[in-house]
Design an enzyme around this catalytic site. Structure first.
Site, PDB file in Angstrom:
ATOM      1  N   ASP A  43      28.075  47.089  41.336  1.00 30.07           N
ATOM      2  CA  ASP A  43      27.028  46.077  41.384  1.00 30.07           C
ATOM      3  C   ASP A  43      26.372  46.086  42.756  1.00 30.07           C
ATOM      4  OD1 ASP A  43      27.553  45.255  38.799  1.00 30.07           O
ATOM      5  OD2 ASP A  43      28.931  43.657  39.407  1.00 30.07           O
ATOM      6  N   TYR A  99      40.426  47.788  42.703  1.00 28.45           N
ATOM      7  CA  TYR A  99      39.445  46.817  43.180  1.00 28.45           C
ATOM      8  C   TYR A  99      40.160  45.653  43.860  1.00 28.45           C
ATOM      9  CZ  TYR A  99      36.286  49.181  39.921  1.00 28.45           C
ATOM     10  OH  TYR A  99      35.540  50.119  39.254  1.00 28.45           O
ATOM     11  N   ASP A 109      29.001  36.237  38.417  1.00 31.15           N
ATOM     12  CA  ASP A 109      29.187  36.430  39.849  1.00 31.15           C
ATOM     13  C   ASP A 109      28.356  35.390  40.596  1.00 31.15           C
ATOM     14  OD1 ASP A 109      26.523  37.311  39.839  1.00 31.15           O
ATOM     15  OD2 ASP A 109      27.037  39.420  40.055  1.00 31.15           O
ATOM     16  N   ARG A 160      33.851  41.378  36.801  1.00 27.74           N
ATOM     17  CA  ARG A 160      33.248  40.066  36.540  1.00 27.74           C
ATOM     18  C   ARG A 160      33.792  39.454  35.247  1.00 27.74           C
ATOM     19  NH1 ARG A 160      27.415  40.916  35.876  1.00 27.74           N
ATOM     20  NH2 ARG A 160      27.854  43.145  35.695  1.00 27.74           N
TER      21      ARG A 160
END
Length: 301
Positions: free
Chosen positions: A47, A75, A89, A181
């Site tokens: 993103d 992550y 988000d 997300r």
């Protein structure tokens, strides 16, 4: 007649430590320009506000992209509890709120349901295609969509830090196609308090590590110079997940023409996927059968 691509025939991988505020495609285009490369691609979108590993393939290395895309990735991300947003988000609009806040133990217990083989619904604002159109484009037009759940392998998901009652830092190792997300959104729903991602960093992706990545400032400083080539990693690093066989002179010539070629192999089983090298350079990826490699990808180096 096909138009010749402008640029250099240069092959290899560049591991970029992506900064926030730039799209993955824009970063790839900047790398392509800096190297004056004919061809470039990347192994997994981040993103715009996310940071960390964005592995960019140049030239023939683009043929090894699937091996990085299919590899596990890690992550580190921060979840904000108490609010749901339409983008899942911090960039989106708040669509629901709650005063409830989970304890550390609540979070650890809930995380168990998000490990192993899970089914995950992508965010409304995602690149998933709906009737030929990207979901995020439809979402921007105000359309609400029923997105189908997709399988995702989550190797591990743990609570790394709890800065305060409103936020939690999580670490996840997963396979391809995962949406962090969605994890934040679904975790917030499971805890009964809502949640969204406020910070996301890809720590590693397959063989590539963020701490060894190159910053955009360094790329811009060396753009179009001979020294920039020193930043490249050999393309065969992406093939570490496969065993290596060695092609004979004749075998390498046949492989380069897309035909089965003789190779020297040790501890390779019939039907196993592997890659062949010749004089220290990758020649092809394919299936090993009775002393020959049957190529599925050929490298023109």
């Amino acid at each position: 007649m096909a138009r010749n691509r402008k640029g250099r025939d240069i092959s290899g991988w560049l591991v970029v430590d992506k900064p926030a505020g730039i799209t993955s495609n824009a970063l790839v285009n900047k790398v392509k320009w800096a190297f004056d490369a004919k061809k470039a691609g990347h192994a997994g979108t981040l993103d715009p506000e996310a940071t960390g590993v964005l592995a960019v393939a140049l030239g023939e290395a683009t043929k090894t992209v699937p091996f990085v895309t299919d590899a596990l990735k890690a992550y580190l991300f921060t979840v904000r509890f108490g609010q749901a947003t339409n983008t899942d988000d911090a960039e989106g609009e708040v669509i629901a709120e709650s005063d409830a806040r989970p304890t550390d133990e609540d979070i650890r217990e809930a995380l168990a349901q998000f490990t192993g083989e899970i089914m995950q619904v992508p965010p409304q604002f995602s690149a998933v295609k709906i009737d030929g159109q990207r979901a995020y484009k439809l979402a921007r037009e105000g359309e609400e969509m029923e997105l189908a759940a997709r399988p995702l392998w989550v190797e591990s998901l743990s609570l790394a830090e709890r800065p305060d009652a409103d936020t939690a830092v999580l670490e996840m190792v997963c396979g391809k196609g995962g949406y962090v997300r969605s994890v934040a959104r679904d975790l917030g729903a499971a805890l009964g308090c809502h949640g969204h991602v406020v910070r996301l960093r890809r720590v590693w992706s397959g063989p590539f590590v963020a701490s060894e990545g190159v910053g955009m400032e360094r790329i811009e400083d060396l753009a179009k110079s001979p020294e920039i080539d020193n930043l490249l990693i050999p393309m065969e690093v992406a093939l570490d997940c496969l065993p290596e066989v060695r092609a004979s002179d004749e075998g390498a010539a046949r492989l380069r023409n897309g035909n089965p070629g003789l190779v020297i192999a040790q501890d390779i089983e019939y039907g196993e996927e592997c890659w062949a090298s010749h004089q220290g350079r990758p020649v092809a990826v394919g299936i090993y059968r009775a002393g020959e490699l049957h190529p599925s990808r050929v490298f023109n180096l």
